[in-house]
Design an enzyme around this catalytic site. Structure first.
Site, PDB file in Angstrom:
ATOM      1  N   CYS A 186     -35.698  19.680  -0.015  1.00  0.00           N
ATOM      2  CA  CYS A 186     -35.404  19.740   1.410  1.00  0.00           C
ATOM      3  C   CYS A 186     -35.375  21.192   1.862  1.00  0.00           C
ATOM      4  O   CYS A 186     -35.936  21.682   2.861  1.00  0.00           O
ATOM      5  CB  CYS A 186     -34.210  19.045   1.989  1.00  0.00           C
ATOM      6  SG  CYS A 186     -33.679  18.109   0.745  1.00  0.00           S
ATOM      7  N   ARG A 190     -32.971  16.813 -12.321  1.00  0.00           N
ATOM      8  CA  ARG A 190     -31.465  16.720 -11.879  1.00  0.00           C
ATOM      9  C   ARG A 190     -30.508  16.173 -13.332  1.00  0.00           C
ATOM     10  O   ARG A 190     -31.253  15.447 -14.157  1.00  0.00           O
ATOM     11  CB  ARG A 190     -31.383  15.146 -11.002  1.00  0.00           C
ATOM     12  CG  ARG A 190     -31.898  15.418  -9.623  1.00  0.00           C
ATOM     13  CD  ARG A 190     -31.865  14.208  -8.783  1.00  0.00           C
ATOM     14  NE  ARG A 190     -32.535  14.637  -7.614  1.00  0.00           N
ATOM     15  CZ  ARG A 190     -32.709  13.502  -6.508  1.00  0.00           C
ATOM     16  NH1 ARG A 190     -32.286  12.450  -6.727  1.00  0.00           N
ATOM     17  NH2 ARG A 190     -32.982  13.914  -5.360  1.00  0.00           N
ATOM     18  N   GLN A 237     -41.033  13.781  -6.657  1.00  0.00           N
ATOM     19  CA  GLN A 237     -41.010  12.783  -5.494  1.00  0.00           C
ATOM     20  C   GLN A 237     -42.059  12.859  -4.603  1.00  0.00           C
ATOM     21  O   GLN A 237     -42.612  14.118  -4.503  1.00  0.00           O
ATOM     22  CB  GLN A 237     -39.760  13.245  -4.733  1.00  0.00           C
ATOM     23  CG  GLN A 237     -38.299  13.103  -5.555  1.00  0.00           C
ATOM     24  CD  GLN A 237     -37.265  13.733  -4.561  1.00  0.00           C
ATOM     25  OE1 GLN A 237     -37.246  15.076  -4.236  1.00  0.00           O
ATOM     26  NE2 GLN A 237     -36.149  12.889  -4.362  1.00  0.00           N
ATOM     27  N   ASP A 261     -42.276  13.374  -1.704  1.00  0.00           N
ATOM     28  CA  ASP A 261     -41.246  13.749  -0.460  1.00  0.00           C
ATOM     29  C   ASP A 261     -41.643  14.156   0.817  1.00  0.00           C
ATOM     30  O   ASP A 261     -43.034  14.762   0.768  1.00  0.00           O
ATOM     31  CB  ASP A 261     -40.399  14.934  -1.177  1.00  0.00           C
ATOM     32  CG  ASP A 261     -38.878  14.924  -0.619  1.00  0.00           C
ATOM     33  OD1 ASP A 261     -38.592  13.857   0.134  1.00  0.00           O
ATOM     34  OD2 ASP A 261     -38.115  15.769  -1.045  1.00  0.00           O
ATOM     35  N   HIS A 321     -40.465  15.953   4.721  1.00  0.00           N
ATOM     36  CA  HIS A 321     -39.319  16.209   5.825  1.00  0.00           C
ATOM     37  C   HIS A 321     -40.137  16.393   7.129  1.00  0.00           C
ATOM     38  O   HIS A 321     -41.108  17.051   7.179  1.00  0.00           O
ATOM     39  CB  HIS A 321     -38.484  17.486   5.461  1.00  0.00           C
ATOM     40  CG  HIS A 321     -37.903  17.087   4.287  1.00  0.00           C
ATOM     41  ND1 HIS A 321     -38.648  17.554   2.798  1.00  0.00           N
ATOM     42  CD2 HIS A 321     -36.644  16.543   3.867  1.00  0.00           C
ATOM     43  CE1 HIS A 321     -37.595  17.220   1.897  1.00  0.00           C
ATOM     44  NE2 HIS A 321     -36.664  16.622   2.494  1.00  0.00           N
ATOM     45  N   LYS A 369     -29.470   5.662   6.986  1.00  0.00           N
ATOM     46  CA  LYS A 369     -31.072   5.478   6.351  1.00  0.00           C
ATOM     47  C   LYS A 369     -31.436   3.940   6.292  1.00  0.00           C
ATOM     48  O   LYS A 369     -30.675   3.123   6.281  1.00  0.00           O
ATOM     49  CB  LYS A 369     -30.735   6.073   4.893  1.00  0.00           C
ATOM     50  CG  LYS A 369     -29.770   5.468   4.112  1.00  0.00           C
ATOM     51  CD  LYS A 369     -29.895   5.995   2.752  1.00  0.00           C
ATOM     52  CE  LYS A 369     -28.829   5.139   1.587  1.00  0.00           C
ATOM     53  NZ  LYS A 369     -28.764   5.250   0.259  1.00  0.00           N
ATOM     54  N   HIS A 402     -35.892  12.498   6.236  1.00  0.00           N
ATOM     55  CA  HIS A 402     -36.614  12.679   4.886  1.00  0.00           C
ATOM     56  C   HIS A 402     -37.195  11.196   4.626  1.00  0.00           C
ATOM     57  O   HIS A 402     -36.785  10.104   5.020  1.00  0.00           O
ATOM     58  CB  HIS A 402     -35.250  12.537   3.637  1.00  0.00           C
ATOM     59  CG  HIS A 402     -34.359  13.647   3.889  1.00  0.00           C
ATOM     60  ND1 HIS A 402     -34.324  14.696   3.044  1.00  0.00           N
ATOM     61  CD2 HIS A 402     -33.173  13.760   4.751  1.00  0.00           C
ATOM     62  CE1 HIS A 402     -33.196  15.483   3.391  1.00  0.00           C
ATOM     63  NE2 HIS A 402     -32.696  14.981   4.403  1.00  0.00           N
TER      64      HIS A 402
END
Length: 649
Positions: free
Chosen positions: A344, A373, A391, A393, A395, A477, A523
């Site tokens: 992000c 992580r 990911q 991912d 945004h 979410k 997200h």
RNA sequence: GCCGGAGUAGCUCAGGGGUAGAGCAAUUCACUCGUAAUGAAUAGGUCAGGGGUUCGAAUCCCCUCUCCGGCUCCA
């Protein structure tokens, strides 16, 4: 006085007040009475021996009913506790509920159980079952119960935690608690139970492990024993067989077997390397990801793996997420850098790279972003819980007016993603997580967002449950859960609102009225992690991927070396249609070469011999079919393989 | 991170103080075969790593790493 009981078939029958469930069952039929383990009156489960003093809906529960299985496993847990307390006089016991397919019980003991202990305990259980001890329901006052269980501190804590007047999970509420006694063993329990221990047809202890009291790692560590119980030995055996089958589709086993990926010790825990076949599979998944992102109006961005620690300070990760981040490294003039655990902040910086107008929104940025992580050592689990992963991912930044449409747009994308990979709509369900106690953002934002998320789910016709207070601190979410081929549920996609980052980074856009406004930030991950997604896919398909995802789609098997030339020609014909094809050039027998291709789960095996060379045909065998077709014209065979090998539209 | 179990050839596993074993896989040779295992030979090991006990350790003890099953965690 009499009570009127309405049976499941709708008939109403009068019984004397105080009749027991067993007597009612007997009046219906002797076989039912024999099978009965409990009864249900007005939705409440009762022991067979409990007198019935009110009228209402009545049902006899047997081991065929889900409630019956529940009772069987609950009673099995009692027998387990009884066995442990008998075999280990210094042991104390905590809680032992039934769970999916079985039960467990937690004990405080001076040393952990060994596998030999489990055998001994199981043997004792079988003795208790053979003795057919009746379960007797005992009603105690709080004080009596505290006295009975005075030596068992966890039981005392349970009794003391019962809020008078309110039902707790372990006991009936109020000043009175119930317990069940068989022989000299007594356990706190609200019941009901089987009539006697002899009614447990098949039980087996599976494993033991540590478990924290009340699930709190700061409290005592207890020893938990897991077991399973079934209405018959046959069903127990079938269950154990199912476990074995599930093991066979474990991606940690299939990955190396199919030469997809591995976890070399030399690399480190939770870090995978991808072999060529897994690399192809991954490329196909990622290609699909890119194609769909493009279709849904996303733009591609790339951000570095390493960013200054200050950025993570701004984003709040160092406040909230530091223990999951790899430690910082200091470079140049004492500048600190950290490996990214999320994408992000990078995307936000791209948003901020220039002044944004409402005309730019929604701005959809996506990246197959690899993050690292630090997962605790005990939680790493193949591709499903890795320390480094990628990911899919994205945004999205939009205005409040756009938010509803945009959420629906993203949700639709997530659903198409799951469908593409063969998960049916019926196997998809969603969870809407709402504002937790500790949260950022204004009430107004949360209310709008939660409402719009719910509306998006309704509009797409997705079944969902609400998980109150389960949202992230930064926003509500939707999580998408998908059931795999053997019924396990996995969380995959997610659509999340974020009120935190726009504020922390001071994001703005210029409104039509020429005033700075704060954008909403969404997200969205469709697969979640590509690694995890492929792990799930591998288990879902048991390694036999649909043809369009199979790393090798066609294996050409020449009967003898003299057919190699034609085999190459055949392979070229498949390759010309874009199929991934291999020729088996080994000097093995035909049977062996076919066996290898099948073991590797290749979708199509093509055999070519003398007759094929002459007639320009092939023998065709599809994965999963126990037969083959000979003499298929080459062009037909190519067409037959090409169809299912095409990417879904 | 916590509790337990485990780590021996690429894989699956046997061996448990006295010279490192099997099957499959691999390699080579022979076979050239029509739909789920052709045969023979060969090669392959710092017994996870480090330390200790012992005349001698894969084996016993300690530490570390990794994996497995749970717990906890997955803002």
């Amino acid at each position: 006085m009499a009570v009127v009981l309405r049976y499941p078939d709708g008939s109403e029958v009068e019984h004397p007040d105080g009749v027991t469930g067993l007597e009612v069952a007997r009046s219906i039929g002797p076989r039912l009475a024999e099978a009965a383990v409990a009864v249900k009156l007005n939705g409440q489960l009762l022991d067979l021996s409990r007198p019935i003093t009110e009228s209402g809906d009545f049902q006899v529960i047997t081991l065929k009913d889900p409630e019956g299985l529940h009772i069987l496993r609950h009673s099995s847990a009692h027998v387990l506790a009884q066995a442990v307390l008998t075999e280990f006089p210094d042991a104390t016991f905590a809680i032992g509920p039934p769970i999916q397919d079985g039960f467990y019980y937690d004990f405080g003991v001076s040393r952990p159980f060994s596998p030999e202990d489990l055998e001994r305990i199981e043997a004792r259980m079988h003795r208790i079952i053979a003795e057919d001890q009746p379960f007797e329901r005992v009603v105690l006052t709080r004080d009596e119960a505290l006295e009975v269980f005075a030596d068992h501190k966890y039981k005392v804590e349970i009794i003391e935690s019962v809020d008078p007047g309110e039902a707790a999970s372990e006991v009936e509420g109020g000043e009175i608690v119930t317990a069940y006694r068989n022989l000299d063993f007594i356990d706190l329990c609200r019941g009901p139970h089987l009539p006697s221990t002899g009614r447990i047809p098949a039980v087996k202890l599976l494993r033991s492990s540590g478990a924290y009291w009340r699930g709190d790692e700061k409290r005592d560590q207890l020893q938990r024993i897991y077991g399973t119980a079934w209405p018959s030995q046959k069903e127990l055996d079938e269950y154990l067989h199912r476990l074995e089958e599930a093991e066979k589709r474990d991606h940690r086993r299939l990955g190396p077997e199919l030469d997809l990926f591995s976890f070399p010790n030399a690399v480190g825990s939770g870090l995978a390397v991808w072999h060529p076949k897994g690399g192809m599979l991954r490329k196909l998944v990622e290609d699909r990801s890119r194609a769909l992102h493009e279709k849904y109006g996303f733009e591609f961005v790339f951000t570095p793996h390493l960013m200054k620690a200050d950025l993570w300070r701004t984003s709040g990760h160092l406040d909230y997420y530091a223990e999951n981040m790899y430690p910082r490294m200091v470079m140049d003039n004492d500048v600190e850098y950290q490996v990214k655990p999320m994408n992000c902040p990078g995307h936000i910086l791209i948003y901020q790279s220039r002044t944004r107008s409402y005309r730019d929104l929604p701005l959809r940025l996506s990246e197959l972003g690899t993050v690292y992580r630090y997962e605790k050592s005990g939680v790493v689990h193949g591709l499903l819980r890795a320390r480094g992963f990628t990911q899919d991912d994205s945004h999205t930044f939009c205005t409040e007016e756009q938010l509803g449409d945009e959420l629906r747009h993203q949700l639709r994308f997530v659903l198409e993603w799951q469908r593409t990979f063969g998960f049916q709509a019926a196997d998809i369900r969603a969870e809407l997580s709402t504002r937790p106690e500790k949260s950022v953002g204004e009430t107004h934002q949360w209310e709008i967002a939660e409402r719009l998320l719910a509306e998006a789910l309704d509009a797409e016709g997705i079944e969902y449950t609400v998980a109150p207070g389960e949202g992230a601190f930064y926003g509500p979410k939707i999580d998408i859960h998908v059931k795999d081929a053997i019924g396990r549920s996995w969380q995959m996609g997610t659509v999340q609102l974020d009120f935190n980052n726009p504020q922390r980074f001071g994001l703005e856009y210029v409104s039509p009225g020429n005033v700075p406004m704060r954008p909403y930030m969404i997200h969205c991950a469709k697969a979640g992690s590509i690694e995890r997604f492929i792990g799930i896919l591998t288990e879902h398909y048991a390694g036999a991927f649909p043809a369009w995802l199979a790393p090798v789609q066609v294996t050409v098997v020449p009967v003898a070396d003299r057919h190699l030339e034609y085999a190459d020609e055949v392979a070229a014909a498949f390759a010309a249609e874009g199929l991934r094809v291999e020729v088996d050039r080994s000097s093995e027998t035909v049977g062996d070469k076919i066996r290898r291709a099948i073991t590797q789960k290749h979708p199509f095996v093509v055999v070519v011999g003398d007759r094929d060379v002459e007639d320009r045909t092939v023998g065709l065998r599809r994965y999963g079919e126990d037969r083959d077709t000979r003499g298929v014209p080459l062009a037909d065979a190519v067409a037959q393989a090409a169809g299912p090998s095409r990417e879904p539209a």
